[in-house]
Design a protein around this motif. Sequence first.
Motif, PDB file in Angstrom:
ATOM      1  N   VAL A  18      11.633  43.300  32.770  1.00 28.44           N
ATOM      2  CA  VAL A  18      12.686  43.992  32.009  1.00 28.44           C
ATOM      3  C   VAL A  18      13.557  43.000  31.253  1.00 28.44           C
ATOM      4  CG1 VAL A  18      14.727  45.448  32.215  1.00 28.44           C
ATOM      5  CG2 VAL A  18      12.682  45.997  33.519  1.00 28.44           C
ATOM      6  N   VAL A  19      13.951  41.908  31.910  1.00 30.90           N
ATOM      7  CA  VAL A  19      14.773  40.893  31.241  1.00 30.90           C
ATOM      8  C   VAL A  19      14.014  40.267  30.076  1.00 30.90           C
ATOM      9  CG1 VAL A  19      15.910  38.666  31.545  1.00 30.90           C
ATOM     10  CG2 VAL A  19      16.161  40.447  33.288  1.00 30.90           C
ATOM     11  N   SER A  20      12.723  39.989  30.251  1.00 26.82           N
ATOM     12  CA  SER A  20      11.922  39.403  29.173  1.00 26.82           C
ATOM     13  C   SER A  20      11.822  40.349  27.983  1.00 26.82           C
ATOM     14  CB  SER A  20      10.528  39.044  29.693  1.00 26.82           C
ATOM     15  OG  SER A  20      10.603  38.130  30.766  1.00 26.82           O
ATOM     16  N   LEU A  21      11.606  41.639  28.269  1.00 26.72           N
ATOM     17  CA  LEU A  21      11.519  42.609  27.179  1.00 26.72           C
ATOM     18  C   LEU A  21      12.847  42.731  26.444  1.00 26.72           C
ATOM     19  CD1 LEU A  21       9.396  45.450  28.821  1.00 26.72           C
ATOM     20  CD2 LEU A  21       8.672  43.810  27.072  1.00 26.72           C
ATOM     21  N   VAL A  22      13.935  42.750  27.172  1.00 25.30           N
ATOM     22  CA  VAL A  22      15.248  42.831  26.526  1.00 25.30           C
ATOM     23  C   VAL A  22      15.511  41.598  25.676  1.00 25.30           C
ATOM     24  CG1 VAL A  22      17.734  42.910  26.943  1.00 25.30           C
ATOM     25  CG2 VAL A  22      16.200  44.374  28.265  1.00 25.30           C
ATOM     26  N   ALA A  23      15.168  40.409  26.203  1.00 23.98           N
ATOM     27  CA  ALA A  23      15.366  39.178  25.433  1.00 23.98           C
ATOM     28  C   ALA A  23      14.460  39.143  24.212  1.00 23.98           C
ATOM     29  CB  ALA A  23      15.105  37.959  26.323  1.00 23.98           C
ATOM     30  N   TRP A  24      13.214  39.625  24.362  1.00 21.01           N
ATOM     31  CA  TRP A  24      12.289  39.619  23.210  1.00 21.01           C
ATOM     32  C   TRP A  24      12.740  40.589  22.132  1.00 21.01           C
ATOM     33  CZ3 TRP A  24       8.987  43.596  21.505  1.00 21.01           C
ATOM     34  CH2 TRP A  24       8.099  43.232  20.504  1.00 21.01           C
ATOM     35  N   SER A  25      13.184  41.782  22.542  1.00 21.27           N
ATOM     36  CA  SER A  25      13.619  42.759  21.545  1.00 21.27           C
ATOM     37  C   SER A  25      14.953  42.393  20.922  1.00 21.27           C
ATOM     38  CB  SER A  25      13.717  44.145  22.187  1.00 21.27           C
ATOM     39  OG  SER A  25      14.662  44.138  23.247  1.00 21.27           O
ATOM     40  N   GLY A  26      15.770  41.620  21.632  1.00 27.34           N
ATOM     41  CA  GLY A  26      17.077  41.269  21.107  1.00 27.34           C
ATOM     42  C   GLY A  26      17.134  39.948  20.375  1.00 27.34           C
ATOM     43  N   ARG A  27      16.008  39.240  20.283  1.00 20.52           N
ATOM     44  CA  ARG A  27      16.034  37.951  19.587  1.00 20.52           C
ATOM     45  C   ARG A  27      16.214  38.179  18.088  1.00 20.52           C
ATOM     46  NH1 ARG A  27       9.751  35.812  19.595  1.00 20.52           N
ATOM     47  NH2 ARG A  27       8.872  37.569  18.425  1.00 20.52           N
TER      48      ARG A  27
END
Length: 493
Positions: free
Chosen positions: A33-42
């Motif tokens: 979940v953290v990786s997806l949030v970081a990827w979508s928010g980059r």
Amino acid sequence: MDWMQRMSRLWQRLNPNQRLLFGTLGAAFIILVVSLVAWSGRPHFATLFANLDPGDGSSIVDQLRTRKIQYKVEDGGRTILVPEAKVYETRLLLAGNGLPGSGSGYEILDSNKLGWTDFVQKLQYRRALEGEIARSIQTLEEVQSARIHLVQPEPSLFVEKEKAATASVVLRLKSGTRLSPAHVQGIVHLVSSAVEGLQPENVTLIDTRGNLLSSPQSDAALGGTADQITIQRGLEEQLTNKVQSLLEAVLGPGKSVVRISAEMDFRVAERTVESYDAENPVIRSEETRNETGADGGKSESATTNYEISRTLETTKVPSGTIKRLTASVFVDGTYRALPKGEREYAARTPEEMQKFDGIIRNALGFDATRGDLLTVENVAFDTSVLDQEKKEMEKSDRMQLLVSVGSRVLTGAVVLFLFLALLKAAKRMRPADGPRGTVGHSFDRTVGGALPALPEKLEDPRAVLIQQRIQELSRTSPDGLGRLLRSWLHEES
């Protein structure tokens, strides 16, 4: 906080293996979940500047680091990217600092130091002048960057030993643009007018590809020939665009090809015509004499001189007149779709070709007495390469769309799978059943907790009696029922 207490009790009931599995799945879910949030928010990066000189790129990177703006460098340092939301703001900030590539102008003289010698002052002034001229040239739409090299010899006491100033200009043109002779001449006069004692013939222009745009001591005859070629090409391009636009409005884009060649007369002629009118003579002079004879008589005589009228007419023939036009036009036919996805070609009718011929003649100003030639042919265009490229582009677009959608769907599926796996693992990690199935299921030990249903039919009478006793205790004394069950479990163990 009730759910936290329940989770705490559930965790205490788990054995070490169950705790390890539960913790591993939970950590994997959190990391995903953290990786997806970081990827979508980059941030999405966009081009700030491209085709930069190394010096300008270094200065821009220093400014970005100072202002703590994220950036990426590509194309060997020639392209700099920043977050898309900060592109325009960053350009304005850098423009305020004279970046990129505008060079050093008169602002370098603001840092005048007390220890500067006369040589250093002259050198700094020349650098400032070169930077200002480069800035002026870069304001042209076709020019991306410019560098100026000035040579200003020291003045001499002797005129015959004095050397003339010279200048060299290197231009980087924007992609797909070119400088016309008029633009080159304008840049040459701009440079020569900005430097004292610099003549236009001493200015040399080249581009970054090594093409010589203007050279010192250019030949007037060659310059005239270049101008004539430019005029001829301009006329051909104008007529071609006129005919092409008319045909595209009727046939559609890509359905016609027009090529026009113009033969022009650049001779400068002067014609003088002298004509005489013999039938209408003009009186040139007239003389009248009066005489008196010896006998006292008087006589009168008149003499009239005539001259034929003469007319002198001088006519200057303008240069650059059209001697002859030659035009070739190809017109594509029509196509009919077949059931299997193929196309069948159909030629144009003679009436249509006659209409096209008339339209083209009127657009060109066709003059048969001048020797103009026009050919209009109906042929089938070979569009196989374009069709193949179109299919490849459509296939590539579909593939990109599928990859984009598929990645999002796959990400959602993985998250959903992990979430369901956690739920399933949580259900399985409850306390195990009784050792011999005496009670059958675990139950909530809080007061008022519900007792799971027991089998409706028991063959053993003793089991029926035990069942009735358990049900009675569950209604009257839940605490007593709990003590009874614990005693049973202790005896079984």
